[in-house]
Design an enzyme around this catalytic site. Sequence first.
Site, PDB file in Angstrom:
ATOM      1  CB  SER A 142      -0.848  -0.019   1.281  1.00  0.00           C
ATOM      2  OG  SER A 142      -1.474   1.223   1.498  1.00  0.00           O
ATOM      3  CE1 TYR A 178      -4.082  -2.510   5.412  1.00  0.00           C
ATOM      4  CE2 TYR A 178      -3.525  -0.202   5.088  1.00  0.00           C
ATOM      5  CZ  TYR A 178      -3.877  -1.438   4.568  1.00  0.00           C
ATOM      6  OH  TYR A 178      -3.995  -1.610   3.205  1.00  0.00           O
TER       7      TYR A 178
HETATM    8  N1  NAP Z   1      -8.758  -0.627  -1.150  1.00  0.00           N
HETATM    9  C1  NAP Z   1      -7.757   0.141  -0.804  1.00  0.00           C
HETATM   10  O1  NAP Z   1      -7.911   1.371  -0.646  1.00  0.00           O
HETATM   11  C2  NAP Z   1      -6.389  -0.448  -0.621  1.00  0.00           C
HETATM   12  C3  NAP Z   1      -5.287   0.417  -0.674  1.00  0.00           C
HETATM   13  C4  NAP Z   1      -4.006  -0.113  -0.513  1.00  0.00           C
HETATM   14  C5  NAP Z   1      -3.837  -1.469  -0.314  1.00  0.00           C
HETATM   15  N2  NAP Z   1      -4.926  -2.294  -0.253  1.00  0.00           N
HETATM   16  C6  NAP Z   1      -4.697  -3.721  -0.031  1.00  0.00           C
HETATM   17  O2  NAP Z   1      -5.238  -4.434  -1.114  1.00  0.00           O
HETATM   18  C7  NAP Z   1      -5.534  -5.764  -0.701  1.00  0.00           C
HETATM   19  C8  NAP Z   1      -6.931  -6.143  -1.194  1.00  0.00           C
HETATM   20  O3  NAP Z   1      -7.852  -5.278  -0.590  1.00  0.00           O
HETATM   21  P1  NAP Z   1      -9.195  -4.770  -1.315  1.00  0.00           P
HETATM   22  O4  NAP Z   1      -9.122  -3.301  -1.399  1.00  0.00           O
HETATM   23  O5  NAP Z   1      -9.458  -5.551  -2.529  1.00  0.00           O
HETATM   24  O6  NAP Z   1     -10.228  -5.126  -0.139  1.00  0.00           O
HETATM   25  P2  NAP Z   1     -11.555  -6.038  -0.111  1.00  0.00           P
HETATM   26  O7  NAP Z   1     -12.461  -5.646  -1.220  1.00  0.00           O
HETATM   27  O8  NAP Z   1     -12.042  -5.912   1.293  1.00  0.00           O
HETATM   28  O9  NAP Z   1     -11.011  -7.512  -0.377  1.00  0.00           O
HETATM   29  C9  NAP Z   1     -10.257  -8.188   0.590  1.00  0.00           C
HETATM   30  C10 NAP Z   1     -10.110  -9.643   0.175  1.00  0.00           C
HETATM   31  O10 NAP Z   1      -9.333 -10.301   1.205  1.00  0.00           O
HETATM   32  C11 NAP Z   1     -10.049 -11.462   1.606  1.00  0.00           C
HETATM   33  N3  NAP Z   1      -9.829 -11.779   3.009  1.00  0.00           N
HETATM   34  C12 NAP Z   1     -10.095 -10.983   4.076  1.00  0.00           C
HETATM   35  N4  NAP Z   1      -9.855 -11.648   5.217  1.00  0.00           N
HETATM   36  C13 NAP Z   1      -9.440 -12.895   4.854  1.00  0.00           C
HETATM   37  C14 NAP Z   1      -9.065 -14.052   5.584  1.00  0.00           C
HETATM   38  N5  NAP Z   1      -9.085 -14.075   6.933  1.00  0.00           N
HETATM   39  N6  NAP Z   1      -8.680 -15.159   4.908  1.00  0.00           N
HETATM   40  C15 NAP Z   1      -8.679 -15.157   3.536  1.00  0.00           C
HETATM   41  N7  NAP Z   1      -9.035 -14.094   2.796  1.00  0.00           N
HETATM   42  C16 NAP Z   1      -9.419 -12.979   3.458  1.00  0.00           C
HETATM   43  C17 NAP Z   1     -11.513 -11.130   1.372  1.00  0.00           C
HETATM   44  O11 NAP Z   1     -12.247 -12.339   1.140  1.00  0.00           O
HETATM   45  P3  NAP Z   1     -13.256 -13.038   2.196  1.00  0.00           P
HETATM   46  O12 NAP Z   1     -13.902 -11.938   2.981  1.00  0.00           O
HETATM   47  O13 NAP Z   1     -14.199 -13.775   1.294  1.00  0.00           O
HETATM   48  O14 NAP Z   1     -12.402 -13.938   3.009  1.00  0.00           O
HETATM   49  C18 NAP Z   1     -11.441 -10.343   0.074  1.00  0.00           C
HETATM   50  O15 NAP Z   1     -11.442 -11.205  -1.035  1.00  0.00           O
HETATM   51  C19 NAP Z   1      -5.371  -5.776   0.817  1.00  0.00           C
HETATM   52  O16 NAP Z   1      -4.132  -6.362   1.154  1.00  0.00           O
HETATM   53  C20 NAP Z   1      -5.376  -4.300   1.188  1.00  0.00           C
HETATM   54  O17 NAP Z   1      -4.649  -4.040   2.369  1.00  0.00           O
HETATM   55  C21 NAP Z   1      -6.188  -1.815  -0.430  1.00  0.00           C
END
Ligand code: NAP
Length: 253
Positions: A138, A151
Amino acid sequence: MDAILITGASAGIGEAFARQLAAEGHNLVLAARRVERLRELAETLEASFRIQVVSLRCDLTEEKAAATLAAELDQQGIRVSGLINNAGFGDRGRFQDLSLERQLNMIQLNVTALVDLTWRLVPQLTRARRAFIINVASTAAFQAGPNMAIYYATKAFVLSFSEALHEELRGQGVSVSALCPGATASEFAREANMTDTLLFKAGTMDAATVVRKALAGRHRAIVIPGFRNALMVWLGKLSPRLVTRRIAARLQA
Ligand SMILES: NC(=O)c1ccc[n+]([C@@H]2O[C@H](COP(=O)([O-])OP(=O)(O)OC[C@H]3O[C@@H](n4cnc5c(N)ncnc54)[C@H](OP(=O)(O)O)[C@@H]3O)[C@@H](O)[C@H]2O)c1
C-alpha cells in the site's frame, strides 16, 4: 496443471486480478473465506475463457491455513507459476481502542500468512517459466500511520520483505513485486471503518486500473499505480518523517 494462486479473490483488487489473469489465459486458484463468491466468479471465468479455475475456502488468519492451502494444491496436482498475496484488511482507530484480537489477526493475515505461503511456494515458482509474485502492500507502507498503526506497519513489512525477495530471486527467474495502491474502490474502506476519512473522500482509483498497472509492472520491485499516489510517495520521501506521519494522522482522523 500450472496455475496462478490469488488470495482474497472474492472481492476488490483480488477479484480484478482474477478477471485480468483469466483474460491472459492463465489457470487460476482462488482463495478466500466466501467460497460461494469464488465459485460464481470461477464459473463466469471458465465460461468466458479456455481456462480452469479452482476455488478454495480458507481463512488465512488461522495459524495452519497456509500449510493447509499448500498441501491442498499439492494433492490436486497444481503447480503454482504465479502468486498474488492480496488478502488483507485494515482497521481505523487508536491502537489502544481497537480490539487486540483483530489487530493480531491483521498481522497474521497481512504479514504471517503472506510470508508462510511465499516460503512454501518459492521452490515450485523457481521451477516455473516466467514466474512472479505480487505482494499487495500500500502507499501506507512508506510512512507511519497514526490511527491505523498496525495496518501501516504490516504494509511497511510487506514492502521491505518484497524488495529484499526481489533481489534474492532475481537470478532464479522469479520476479517479485510490491504493489502499493492508494485509496481504491473495494470493500476495504467499509471493512476498515474508513469511508468518511479525508483519504477516501479525496477520491479512489478503481480496482481494475490498479491491477492493470500491477500486471504491466509485474517485473518491477515496486509498483505505485496512479500519478497522484506516486506523487504523494515521492513528496513523502522528500519530507521529514514527523511531517508525513502527521499528514497520515489527518487523512484518517
Ligand atoms: N482498497 C484500498 O484502498 C487499498 C489500498 C491499498 C492497499 N490495499 C490492499 O489491497 C488488498 C486487497 O484489498 P481490497 O481493497 O481488494 O479489499 P476487499 O475488497 O475488502 O477484499 C479483501 C479480500 O481479502 C479477503 N480476506 C479478508 N480476510 C481474509 C481471511 N481471513 N482469509 C482469507 N481471505 C481474506 C476477502 O475475502 P473473504 O472476505 O471472502 O475472506 C477479500 O477477497 C489488501 O491487502 C489491502 O490491504 C487496499
